[in-house]
Design a protein around this motif. Structure first.
Motif, short mmCIF file in Angstrom:
data_model
loop_
_atom_site.label_atom_id
_atom_site.label_comp_id
_atom_site.label_asym_id
_atom_site.label_seq_id
_atom_site.Cartn_x
_atom_site.Cartn_y
_atom_site.Cartn_z
N TYR A 242 34.69 30.38 33.23
CA TYR A 242 35.97 29.66 33.14
C TYR A 242 36.63 29.93 31.79
CZ TYR A 242 39.47 26.23 34.32
OH TYR A 242 40.67 25.65 34.63
N LEU A 243 35.84 29.84 30.74
CA LEU A 243 36.38 30.06 29.40
C LEU A 243 36.93 31.49 29.25
CD1 LEU A 243 36.67 29.10 26.42
CD2 LEU A 243 34.35 29.95 26.03
N ALA A 244 36.17 32.46 29.75
CA ALA A 244 36.60 33.86 29.61
C ALA A 244 37.88 34.12 30.40
CB ALA A 244 35.48 34.79 30.08
N THR A 245 37.95 33.58 31.62
CA THR A 245 39.13 33.85 32.46
C THR A 245 40.34 33.03 32.00
OG1 THR A 245 38.24 32.26 34.07
CG2 THR A 245 37.87 34.59 34.51
N TYR A 246 40.08 31.86 31.44
CA TYR A 246 41.18 31.04 30.88
C TYR A 246 41.81 31.79 29.70
CZ TYR A 246 43.26 26.84 28.58
OH TYR A 246 44.10 25.93 27.99
N SER A 247 40.96 32.34 28.84
CA SER A 247 41.48 33.09 27.68
C SER A 247 42.27 34.31 28.13
CB SER A 247 40.33 33.56 26.78
OG SER A 247 39.63 32.48 26.30
N ARG A 248 41.73 34.98 29.16
CA ARG A 248 42.41 36.19 29.64
C ARG A 248 43.74 35.81 30.31
NH1 ARG A 248 41.26 41.66 31.16
NH2 ARG A 248 43.27 42.53 30.53
#
Lengths: 206, 92
Positions: free
Chosen positions: B49-55
């Motif tokens: 979630y964190l990685a895709t939110y940042s992207r």
């Protein structure tokens, strides 16, 4: 306006002083420095190039004519963003065409124990390393654009100010006349909603 | 003072809804940050979630950054100079 154009003022402070003196070079410098950002912000709010162009015209006229009302308490560009945001929102209220989708439909859901609801394969789907050209073209781009278009406008404004213009939470709050907590909440919800829609789309392509 | 065993654990909902934004902006205190990191170590879904939110943040920025076309800049300049010179004529 002074007929002779002097060298454009370097700092925003000098620019304001020159605008107050009715200096034509100052208006040119103001446009050179900020027209791209004003247009981008207006376009982000209105999602329509022709409307954004008219807003940019109104904004620069207002800036030039009302420069005396700029008190200098905040940065010049914060004032410009506020004038632009207000002009774009006023224009948008006159013609709201898209159907805004309630954000709740796109926010993550949780069980009573605090775990997110959904299949593990979906919850653990990490598309963050997808190549840029794949995310910024074709269907994925269309999905993002549509998702942005249907965000409630208050959320889209904050998203543009923070993620496109790079304002801080405090600056964005000043530009929209809301609290920092409100800006952060809208920003986070807007990003979560967009992330969800992009994830669903990319997940369906697997 | 709370000991580690007494400290409430961060759940997925706490992390995503309440902490993620401050975690990314590095505005959490050391205790909050450590609690998030501990949760992330154990939770693959929140790491994703964190990685895709940042992207998503980058994708949105790139998608919405509409440059102003040069001809539009020229039109804006003409419009303003015309309008303001008319203002000047009215005043004189």
């Amino acid at each position: 306006m002074a007929a002779e154009a002097a060298r454009p003022p370097d700092s925003d402070h000098a620019l304001v002083e020159a605008l107050r003196a009715g200096d034509a070079a100052a208006l040119e410098a103001l446009m050179a420095r900020y027209s791209g950002r004003v247009y981008r912000l207006a376009c982000g709010i209105l999602r329509n190039e022709a409307d954004a162009e008219e807003v940019a015209q109104d904004v620069f006229l207002t800036l030039f004519r009302k420069v005396d009302s700029f008190e200098g308490k905040s940065a010049l560009w914060t004032w410009i963003f506020r004038v632009t945001t207000n002009a774009a929102l006023a224009r948008r209220r006159g013609k709201r065409l898209e159907v805004e989708v309630p954000l709740e439909e796109h926010l993550p859901r949780f069980a009573a124990d605090g775990h997110r609801l959904g299949d593990d394969s979906y919850l653990e789907f990490d598309w963050s390393r997808t190549p840029e050209e794949e995310l910024l073209s074709g269907e994925a781009r269309a999905v993002v654009r549509r998702a942005i278009d249907t965000l409630p406008e208050d959320y889209r404004v904050v998203l543009v100010l923070r993620d496109v213009e790079g304002l801080s939470n405090e600056e964005a709050a000043e530009a929209v006349g809301e609290t920092v907590a409100c800006v952060k909440s809208r920003l986070h919800r807007a990003r979560m909603a967009l992330r969800e829609q992009l994830t669903r789309h990319l997940g369906s392509q697997r | 003072m709370t000991t580690p065993s007494e400290r409430p654990e961060v759940r997925c909902q706490d992390f995503i809804i309440d902490l993620l934004l401050d975690y990314l902006e590095e505005t959490l205190g050391p205790e909050g940050r450590t609690a998030c990191e501990r949760h992330l170590e154990d939770c693959e879904a929140c790491r994703a979630y964190l990685a895709t939110y940042s992207r998503t943040r980058q994708v949105v920025g790139a998608t919405m950054a509409e440059p102003m076309p040069d001809e539009m800049k020229a039109r804006l300049r003409r419009f303003l100079l015309e309008k303001l010179s008319r203002d000047g004529d009215d005043e004189s």
